[in-house]
Scaffold this motif. Structure first.
Motif, PDB file in Angstrom:
ATOM      1  N   GLU A 181      17.733  14.473   6.018  1.00  0.00           N
ATOM      2  CA  GLU A 181      18.693  15.350   6.673  1.00  0.00           C
ATOM      3  C   GLU A 181      18.360  16.808   6.352  1.00  0.00           C
ATOM      4  OE1 GLU A 181      21.529  14.225   8.377  1.00  0.00           O
ATOM      5  OE2 GLU A 181      20.734  12.199   8.236  1.00  0.00           O
ATOM      6  N   PRO A 182      18.753  17.754   7.224  1.00  0.00           N
ATOM      7  CA  PRO A 182      18.403  19.161   6.993  1.00  0.00           C
ATOM      8  C   PRO A 182      18.840  19.662   5.619  1.00  0.00           C
ATOM      9  CG  PRO A 182      19.795  18.904   8.956  1.00  0.00           C
ATOM     10  CD  PRO A 182      19.448  17.548   8.495  1.00  0.00           C
ATOM     11  N   GLU A 183      20.024  19.165   5.156  1.00  0.00           N
ATOM     12  CA  GLU A 183      20.532  19.691   3.892  1.00  0.00           C
ATOM     13  C   GLU A 183      19.688  19.255   2.699  1.00  0.00           C
ATOM     14  OE1 GLU A 183      22.164  17.797   5.975  1.00  0.00           O
ATOM     15  OE2 GLU A 183      23.195  16.130   5.001  1.00  0.00           O
ATOM     16  N   ARG A 184      18.777  18.296   2.911  1.00  0.00           N
ATOM     17  CA  ARG A 184      17.960  17.840   1.792  1.00  0.00           C
ATOM     18  C   ARG A 184      16.523  18.340   1.888  1.00  0.00           C
ATOM     19  NH1 ARG A 184      20.232  11.783   1.340  1.00  0.00           N
ATOM     20  NH2 ARG A 184      22.273  12.396   0.567  1.00  0.00           N
ATOM     21  N   ASP A 228       8.971  11.129   9.566  1.00  0.00           N
ATOM     22  CA  ASP A 228       7.918  10.434  10.315  1.00  0.00           C
ATOM     23  C   ASP A 228       8.561   9.185  10.896  1.00  0.00           C
ATOM     24  OD1 ASP A 228       8.070   8.581   8.290  1.00  0.00           O
ATOM     25  OD2 ASP A 228       6.128   9.059   7.411  1.00  0.00           O
ATOM     26  N   ALA A 229       7.753   8.221  11.312  1.00  0.00           N
ATOM     27  CA  ALA A 229       8.317   7.057  11.984  1.00  0.00           C
ATOM     28  C   ALA A 229       9.343   6.330  11.118  1.00  0.00           C
ATOM     29  CB  ALA A 229       7.195   6.114  12.403  1.00  0.00           C
ATOM     30  N   GLY A 265      14.914  20.039  10.729  1.00  0.00           N
ATOM     31  CA  GLY A 265      15.645  18.776  10.767  1.00  0.00           C
ATOM     32  C   GLY A 265      16.862  18.827  11.662  1.00  0.00           C
ATOM     33  N   PHE A 266      16.996  19.875  12.481  1.00  0.00           N
ATOM     34  CA  PHE A 266      18.090  19.919  13.460  1.00  0.00           C
ATOM     35  C   PHE A 266      17.747  19.084  14.678  1.00  0.00           C
ATOM     36  CE2 PHE A 266      18.824  24.355  11.621  1.00  0.00           C
ATOM     37  CZ  PHE A 266      19.685  23.857  10.666  1.00  0.00           C
ATOM     38  N   GLU A 267      16.443  18.813  14.865  1.00  0.00           N
ATOM     39  CA  GLU A 267      16.012  17.910  15.934  1.00  0.00           C
ATOM     40  C   GLU A 267      15.184  16.813  15.298  1.00  0.00           C
ATOM     41  OE1 GLU A 267      16.753  18.379  19.136  1.00  0.00           O
ATOM     42  OE2 GLU A 267      17.419  20.471  19.121  1.00  0.00           O
ATOM     43  N   MET A 268      15.196  15.649  15.939  1.00  0.00           N
ATOM     44  CA  MET A 268      14.453  14.517  15.412  1.00  0.00           C
ATOM     45  C   MET A 268      13.198  14.326  16.272  1.00  0.00           C
ATOM     46  SD  MET A 268      16.045  10.758  14.950  1.00  0.00           S
ATOM     47  CE  MET A 268      16.616  10.515  13.285  1.00  0.00           C
ATOM     48  N   PRO A 269      12.013  14.273  15.631  1.00  0.00           N
ATOM     49  CA  PRO A 269      10.796  14.128  16.430  1.00  0.00           C
ATOM     50  C   PRO A 269      10.688  12.742  17.048  1.00  0.00           C
ATOM     51  CG  PRO A 269      10.271  14.034  14.100  1.00  0.00           C
ATOM     52  CD  PRO A 269      11.729  14.356  14.191  1.00  0.00           C
ATOM     53  N   ASP A 270       9.994  12.665  18.192  1.00  0.00           N
ATOM     54  CA  ASP A 270       9.722  11.358  18.788  1.00  0.00           C
ATOM     55  C   ASP A 270       8.527  10.706  18.122  1.00  0.00           C
ATOM     56  OD1 ASP A 270      11.698  11.244  20.866  1.00  0.00           O
ATOM     57  OD2 ASP A 270      10.627  12.905  21.789  1.00  0.00           O
ATOM     58  N   ARG A 320      24.253  23.259   6.843  1.00  0.00           N
ATOM     59  CA  ARG A 320      23.398  22.145   6.428  1.00  0.00           C
ATOM     60  C   ARG A 320      22.081  22.652   5.881  1.00  0.00           C
ATOM     61  NH1 ARG A 320      23.315  17.126  10.191  1.00  0.00           N
ATOM     62  NH2 ARG A 320      22.525  16.305   8.250  1.00  0.00           N
ATOM     63  N   ARG A 337      13.074  23.955  14.890  1.00  0.00           N
ATOM     64  CA  ARG A 337      14.217  23.067  14.631  1.00  0.00           C
ATOM     65  C   ARG A 337      13.764  21.690  14.173  1.00  0.00           C
ATOM     66  NH1 ARG A 337      19.129  24.682  16.467  1.00  0.00           N
ATOM     67  NH2 ARG A 337      19.735  22.563  16.936  1.00  0.00           N
ATOM     68  N   ARG A 392      22.052   9.130  14.189  1.00  0.00           N
ATOM     69  CA  ARG A 392      22.098  10.444  13.557  1.00  0.00           C
ATOM     70  C   ARG A 392      23.512  11.003  13.505  1.00  0.00           C
ATOM     71  NH1 ARG A 392      18.794  15.304  15.279  1.00  0.00           N
ATOM     72  NH2 ARG A 392      19.922  16.171  13.545  1.00  0.00           N
ATOM     73  N   TRP A 418      13.443   9.866   7.424  1.00  0.00           N
ATOM     74  CA  TRP A 418      14.262  10.908   8.020  1.00  0.00           C
ATOM     75  C   TRP A 418      15.104  11.534   6.929  1.00  0.00           C
ATOM     76  CZ3 TRP A 418      14.558  14.250  11.581  1.00  0.00           C
ATOM     77  CH2 TRP A 418      15.758  14.962  11.776  1.00  0.00           C
TER      78      TRP A 418
END
Lengths: 526, 379
Positions: B99-102, B93-94, B75-80, A434, B71, A12, B97
């Motif tokens: 990005e937040p800007e999209r 999802d798995a 998209g500032f955090e990525m889920p597990d 962003r 968050r 990331r 991904w």
């Protein structure tokens, strides 16, 4: 349920942070690896024999006693000066502070040059007053020259700590029945400990790494001995080995400082605004204080300028000499400027990684940069020589190799201010950008960068200044015939051509002085 | 790319006219987030849907994972694990991904995160990428007009008051017409006097523009006045999702019942539509059987003028202007405490022994989702 892996988190990270940071981090390590490889080309028995030679121990004792001497003398200069400019009713405090920091601009070899040209038959004192005094040299010469130019680091640290002291702590000690001397010992000095240790560390690193002063004073400390061994002996194994010992000594000192500092808390614990300090009135001690300030400033600042100026008057350089100064200046700038730019570009991602990213390894890269700063320049120069000869022979004796060495050596200088500035910019600004559709790099460039521009410029300028006056790396790595200001000044001095060395030394001092204001301004803000 | 149809889109939609089942804008399923090197699960297999034009409040105590959830959507955090969909597109999802800007989201930060080196107008225009510069600034001015800050367009953020900065942050997030706007405790930095009016204003703006919004708060009053629906969160789980009235008057767990206001928790024995309790037989809001925990709001209890009902001793009388709150204790052996709320003119005093009757229905409660997850480790 799969937990988030390191790789996924690392993925990331934007490439413009990760790639330069990793390259810079590894770049610091590579030369050291080659230094180790070169030393261990010899078999273990030879190495042992070399290591246990009496000479190694002499050098170790010499280096350590030089360090101790400089620490004592610079402390005697810096601490009273810091106290007088912060806590007493001394006048012209601001002016004295600036003057006390200016010696940062005067390289050690110029101070040594000034001291040396005082004495001797053709010396300054003899020509001016007819008094022949022996030229300062050896241990005391080296201690004096190194103290005169390193004490500002301690001065700045102690000054900042004194400014940050909470007067109510001293007042509560007073209210608990301690006299002013007891308060100084039990309250003030313990709180100055981190500043003293930090200042001593910087000075010790300078002393261990110094080449110009010990070479000119012909004092056999490690770096001078390494150089002699490297330039004269046929077998370079001993030079490589000594470089490693010096590097180990440096790391030992860095580690000890960290241990001594420990985990104690020194900041103010309570809340509430800090009150102003009541200045100690000097009264009948005032003449002594002014005399002290004057003699320190005169020795550190007056002496080099006086000697340089006098040489220029006694033996004015002709046009050809000035032209060669200008040429050397251009050559110096032609390596120092690219080094400063590359350093700033590499420092930003590393500072970003260290300040913003909580990921295993992100602090490691910053530590590597600080390692690069701590490596004694002579060791680094030898490492670069061995590295280039082995791995990239076409880089040997090129400006590129020299610039690379500068970057490794000065990276930490630029990281410091950028990192502390980054810590003050909330990361949410970039997140906001962003969420408004910016790509990571654009988000950084449009929001965070404008807010850290000043420290980036300051860091770049600082590296430029330090690279302009750098001696040992340049001396050992510059292509043949590529003589910079510092190399010219140094070689002329070591040949005893004091008058010829003067214009080169003057050019360095004047150029560096321009940047000291900058240094003072951001050191003061920390 | 979408135009800036801020005024035209859903401009006629009023608060009451929400469609019954709006098209989902945010869909979360099985969303999970752990923090590295800790056992702590911030968000645990969470499902939630937010409809178009809806204002959803994530309500919960600090540390319950509500900000992390916000968050994760941004998209500032990525889920597990789990999936996030925004406006019909999978953004995480798995395998995916984005990005937040999209993601076409707008984010309003707790401390606003206004760009200090840009003017108010430049801040608002920051997210606008299409059209000429003049057109973008014109649009920024239009949005500033919407939040009533036109006269401050040329100022810098530090020259504005907290409430004004708040509205600039909202305008900046609204300007690019995002699919959803995410607000992280946006009113917590305002002083109490300003908070209420700003809240009303922001709600009006969101409704006027038909914006879908998810707001995070720990203030139950804020959630109830601001939200179309409230999602009560605790230890990474959703306890209950529903309208403010529904969540308040028919809480499903003791946690929800007490987090949304004062309540009386009583033990009882359910017999279908009634339960036997220390206050007598109470009507139930939904059928229950066996041992059950009940919630009875203080305003559902009244003092009987002629000594009917259960006798209680009044311990404390708290006058609050618009109403009175009494702390009481059952007069017979049991030490059950009761909170009773009455109108401001009630004359009952501390020390009195009076009768209490139950006016409304009692709400039977279940074990909380967080507790259930903890007691079944195999889940």
């Amino acid at each position: 349920m799969a937990s988030l892996t390191w790789a996924r988190r690392a993925r990331r990270l934007p490439w413009f942070v990760l790639i330069p940071a990793i390259v810079a981090g590894i770049g610091t390590l590579v030369p050291i690896v080659y230094l180790v490889l070169r030393a261990f080309e010899a078999d273990l028995e030879t190495l042992q024999r070399l290591l246990w030679r009496e000479r190694t121990w002499t050098l170790l004792v010499n280096t350590l006693s030089l360090t101790a001497g400089v620490l004592v003398l610079s402390t005697l200069m810096a601490v009273p000066l810091a106290w007088l400019t912060v806590r007493s009713d001394l006048r012209w405090k601001r002016f004295v502070t600036v003057l006390a920091v200016v010696p940062l601009a005067i390289p050690g070899y110029v101070v040594a040059y000034a001291l040396i040209s005082l004495g001797g038959v053709n010396g300054f004192l003899s020509q001016l007053f007819g008094a022949v005094v022996p030229r300062p040299s050896g241990y005391w010469g080296a201690v004096a020259a190194l103290s005169l130019y390193t004490y500002p680091y301690l001065f700045l640290n102690v000054r900042a700590a004194l400014l940050g002291l909470d007067p109510s702590l001293e007042e509560s000690a007073r209210s608990l029945g301690h006299g002013s001397r007891a308060v100084t010992w039990r309250v003030v000095l313990p709180q100055l400990r981190p500043a003293l240790l930090a200042g001593w560390l910087v000075i010790a690193l300078y002393v261990l790494g110094d080449f110009g002063v010990v070479a000119l004073m012909r004092y056999e400390a490690f770096s001078y001995a390494i150089y002699l061994q490297y330039s004269s002996a046929f077998d370079r194994t001993y030079a490589a080995l000594l470089s490693l010992v010096l590097l180990g000594l440096t790391l030992l000192i860095v580690g000890t400082e960290g241990r001594l500092l420990g985990r104690r808390r020194y900041a103010r614990v309570g809340s509430g605004a800090q009150r102003a300090v009541v200045m100690t009135r000097l009264r009948r001690w005032a003449p002594l204080a002014y005399g002290y300030v004057a003699s320190v400033l005169l020795a550190a600042l007056g002496l080099p300028f006086l000697v340089l100026g006098s040489w220029l008057v006694l033996a004015p350089p002709d046009l050809a000499a000035w032209r060669s100064v200008a040429e050397a200046f251009v050559r110096t700038a032609s390596v120092a400027a690219p080094a400063a730019l590359v350093t700033a570009l590499a420092a930003m991602p590393i500072a970003y990684l260290a300040a913003r990213v909580r990921l295993r390894g992100s602090r490691l890269i910053e530590r590597l940069a600080y390692l690069g700063y701590a490596i004694p320049p002579v060791s680094l120069a030898l490492a670069m020589v061995f590295f280039s000869l082995r791995a990239v022979p076409w880089l040997y004796q090129t400006a590129t190799l020299l610039i690379t060495a500068y970057v490794i050596s000065f990276l930490a200088l630029a990281i410091g201010p950028i990192r502390s500035a980054l810590l003050q910019v909330p990361p949410r600004l970039e997140e906001a950008a962003r969420s408004l559709g910016r790509r990571p790099f654009v988000a950084f460039f449009e929001t965070t960068f404008p807010l850290i521009r000043r420290p980036v410029v300051a860091g770049t300028a600082l590296v430029l200044m330090v690279a302009m006056k750098e001696l040992p790396l340049t001396f050992l790595l510059a292509p043949t015939g590529f003589t910079t200001l510092s190399v010219r000044g140094f070689t002329r001095t070591s040949e005893g051509m004091m008058a010829e060395a003067a214009p080169f030394a003057l050019a360095i001092v004047l150029f560096s002085s321009l940047f000291v204001g900058l240094l003072v301004s951001y050191e003061g803000k920390r | 790319m979408v135009g800036y149809g801020l005024y035209t889109a859903c401009a006629s939609m009023s608060d009451a006219a929400l469609p019954h089942r709006p098209t989902p804008v945010v869909e979360l399923s099985g969303l999970t987030k752990r923090y590295p090197r800790t056992e702590h699960v911030a968000v645990d297999q969470l499902d939630l849907t937010v409809g178009s034009g809806e204002i959803l409040c994530l309500l919960g105590p600090s540390g319950c994972g509500k900000t992390t959830l916000l968050r994760l959507i941004a998209g500032f955090e990525m889920p597990d694990a789990g999936r996030v969909r925004i406006a019909g597109a999978t953004v995480a999802d798995a395998d995916t991904w984005l990005e937040p800007e999209r993601r076409r989201i707008g984010f309003v930060f707790q401390d606003y995160a206004l760009f200090p080196h840009l003017t108010v107008r430049q801040n608002v225009a920051f997210g606008l990428r299409n059209g000429s510069k003049a057109k973008r600034l014109q649009h920024a001015d239009a949005v500033l007009d919407l939040v009533g800050l036109t006269i401050f367009a040329g100022r810098y953020p530090h020259q504005l008051s907290g409430g004004q900065q708040q509205r600039v942050a909202l305008a900046r997030a609204l300007a690019p017409a995002p699919a959803v706007i995410l607000l992280d405790e946006p009113f917590s930095n305002l002083d109490a006097a300003l908070r209420g009016s700003t809240r009303t204003e922001v709600r009006q703006i969101l409704k006027r523009t038909g914006t879908t919004a998810v707001l995070v708060t720990h203030d139950q009053e804020e959630a109830m006045t601001f939200a179309d629906r409230i999602a009560v969160m605790r230890s990474g789980h959703l306890e209950q999702v529903g309208t403010p009235e529904g969540v308040y008057s028919r809480p499903e767990t003791a946690f929800v019942a007490s987090f949304l206001g004062r309540t009386n928790l009583l033990r009882g024995e359910g017999h279908g539509s009634v339960a036997r309790t220390s206050l007598g037989d109470l009507a139930l809001a939904r059928p229950a059987h066996g041992q059950v925990m009940l919630s009875v709001r203080p305003e559902a209890l009244t003092f009987s003028p002629n000594g009917e009902g259960v006798r209680v001793r009044v311990l404390q009388r708290e006058f609050k202007g618009h109403d009175l709150t009494y702390a009481c204790q059952l007069a017979d052996g049991e030490r059950q405490r009761l909170v009773v709320q009455t109108g401001p003119s009630c004359t009952v005093q501390a020390g009195d022994i009076v009768g209490v009757v139950v006016a409304g229905a009692a709400v039977p409660l279940q074990a909380s989702a967080a507790t259930r997850a903890r007691s079944s480790p195999g889940a």
